[in-house]
Design an enzyme around this catalytic site. Structure first.
Site, PDB file in Angstrom:
ATOM      1  N   LYS A 118       0.823  -1.211   0.000  1.00 16.50           N
ATOM      2  CA  LYS A 118       0.000   0.000   0.000  1.00 16.50           C
ATOM      3  C   LYS A 118       0.852   1.253   0.000  1.00 16.50           C
ATOM      4  O   LYS A 118       0.502   2.254  -0.614  1.00 16.50           O
ATOM      5  CB  LYS A 118      -0.931   0.022   1.220  1.00 16.50           C
ATOM      6  CG  LYS A 118      -2.069  -0.939   1.098  1.00 16.50           C
ATOM      7  CD  LYS A 118      -3.216  -0.549   2.011  1.00 16.50           C
ATOM      8  CE  LYS A 118      -4.413  -1.445   1.740  1.00 16.50           C
ATOM      9  NZ  LYS A 118      -5.566  -1.153   2.563  1.00 16.50           N
ATOM     10  N   LYS A 201      -6.639  -8.461  -7.393  1.00 19.08           N
ATOM     11  CA  LYS A 201      -7.854  -8.689  -6.623  1.00 19.08           C
ATOM     12  C   LYS A 201      -8.938  -7.664  -7.003  1.00 19.08           C
ATOM     13  O   LYS A 201      -8.608  -6.511  -7.289  1.00 19.08           O
ATOM     14  CB  LYS A 201      -7.467  -8.530  -5.140  1.00 19.08           C
ATOM     15  CG  LYS A 201      -8.524  -8.882  -4.135  1.00 19.08           C
ATOM     16  CD  LYS A 201      -7.920  -8.875  -2.730  1.00 19.08           C
ATOM     17  CE  LYS A 201      -8.981  -8.556  -1.691  1.00 19.08           C
ATOM     18  NZ  LYS A 201      -8.497  -8.650  -0.316  1.00 19.08           N
ATOM     19  N   LYS A 204     -12.646  -2.505  -4.020  1.00 18.63           N
ATOM     20  CA  LYS A 204     -13.646  -1.445  -4.039  1.00 18.63           C
ATOM     21  C   LYS A 204     -13.004  -0.097  -4.288  1.00 18.63           C
ATOM     22  O   LYS A 204     -13.692   0.879  -4.530  1.00 18.63           O
ATOM     23  CB  LYS A 204     -14.453  -1.447  -2.739  1.00 18.63           C
ATOM     24  CG  LYS A 204     -13.635  -1.529  -1.482  1.00 18.63           C
ATOM     25  CD  LYS A 204     -14.534  -1.897  -0.291  1.00 18.63           C
ATOM     26  CE  LYS A 204     -13.689  -2.356   0.878  1.00 18.63           C
ATOM     27  NZ  LYS A 204     -14.453  -3.034   1.904  1.00 18.63           N
TER      28      LYS A 204
END
Ligand code: TRP
Length: 339
Positions: A118, A201, A204
């Site tokens: 991240k 993946k 959202k």
């Protein structure tokens, strides 16, 4: 091995950052629903404190928190049989997280691959909260002495860290207080991949809405997204092994299998040699059939946010009933003077 001294108790959480996707449903919520029952006490949490480790617009955070709660409820989480609440209403999470921050070692945190992914090259600009995120997650779990945590493969390392933190706490304070929590990775849950890139993946927070199916998408949108999903040119193979090296094809077959409650091999047997022009509409039809009752119920609930808030507040009260004595005991063990 399960720790027999502790009541079998499941804890899991979903972050309210953006809306819910088919990935959240098939990979997490569907299994959370299945785990409700005699075997476990089930505690499900909308982890709003985790969401703000990266900037969230306050109004969007509030809406996303209610949407995740509505998604849980519409999918079959029963607020009587399970405890359903949002994290920030139980202040014990943040308090235990502080104690665990003082147990976890920098060397352990530095190994967390999710932070590295991240933060990327820009670690210096990330919040301290994003770095400490896994220790808050350990607090979520240990605050309830949870024995089982259903999570995706990407969260396994965080549950292992939770065990390391629990073991070090028990060792340093010479107690046998926190359980060795087990991650529950296997089972019917699956990893749903991005519709535009089968190696990533379904998320959202990805840039394009076309790469995911949202739990609130209408039938037309679902059909269009599957129609435009990236695939290779070959038709469906005869065997599952032949899906190797075809990540997009594998993803669509696995989504079909999970929605229909059958194995990928059965999907291939039912659609022998089908081309995408046949298979994609069949998949869209199945997804609409399974998701539309849920999205309809979510829309109904989102029209009455006060009812969602009441359910979360009631869940938080029940959660505090378990969390408060465990935090109190932790503070005692650590040596805090208690009035
Ligand atoms: N980190 C988890 C995720 O990103 C969410 C989460 C927070 C969680 N606290 C948890 C999951 C405790 C299981 C248990 O998916």
């Amino acid at each position: 091995m399960q720790d027999a001294r502790f009541t079998p108790r499941v804890f899991s959480g979903i972050k309210p950052s953006g809306g819910l996707t088919l990935g959240n449903y098939l990979g997490a919520i569907k299994r959370f629903v299945e785990m409700q029952g005699q075997e476990f006490e089930t505690i499900y949490c909308v982890v709003d404190l985790h969401a703000i480790t990266v900037w969230q617009d306050p109004a969007e955070l509030r809406a996303a928190t209610r949407e995740v709660a509505a998604g849980f409820l519409a999918s079959g989480i029963d607020p009587e049989r399970s405890i359903l609440f949002n994290q920030s209403q139980v202040s014990q999470h943040a308090e235990l997280a502080w104690i665990l921050n003082c147990v976890a070692r920098l060397g352990w945190m530095n190994r967390m691959t999710q932070f590295k992914e991240k933060a990327g090259k820009n670690a210096e600009a990330q919040s301290l909260g994003l770095y400490a995120y896994p220790s808050l997650m350990a607090a979520d779990i240990l605050l309830y002495h949870a024995t089982h945590v259903p999570v995706g493969e990407d969260q396994k390392q965080h549950v292992e860290l939770t065990r390391d933190i629990a073991a070090k706490f028990n060792h340093d304070y010479k107690v046998d207080f926190f359980p060795m929590t087990l991650p529950v990775i296997e089972g019917p849950a699956m990893r749903v991949m991005n519709l535009r890139d089968g190696t990533k993946k379904m998320s959202k927070s990805g840039e394009s809405d076309m790469e995911r199916i949202n739990m609130t998408d209408d039938a037309h949108t679902i059909a269009r997204k599957f129609q435009k999903a990236r695939t290779d040119a070959a038709p469906l193979p005869e065997t599952v092994e032949e899906l190797d090296g075809r990540p997009e094809a594998r993803n669509l077959v696995e989504i079909y299998a999970a929605l229909a409650g059958i194995t990928p091999a059965e999907v291939l047997a039912r659609h022998p040699g089908a081309g995408w022009g046949q298979f994609k509409p069949a998949l869209a039809e199945l997804a609409v059939e399974k998701l539309s009752p849920i999205s309809g119920e979510m829309a109904r609930m989102m029209n009455d946010p006060a009812e969602i808030d009441r359910i979360l507040a009631r869940g938080a009260e029940r959660a505090r009933g378990i969390a408060a004595p465990i935090l109190d005991r932790t503070l005692e063990i650590v040596g805090m003077v208690r009035g």
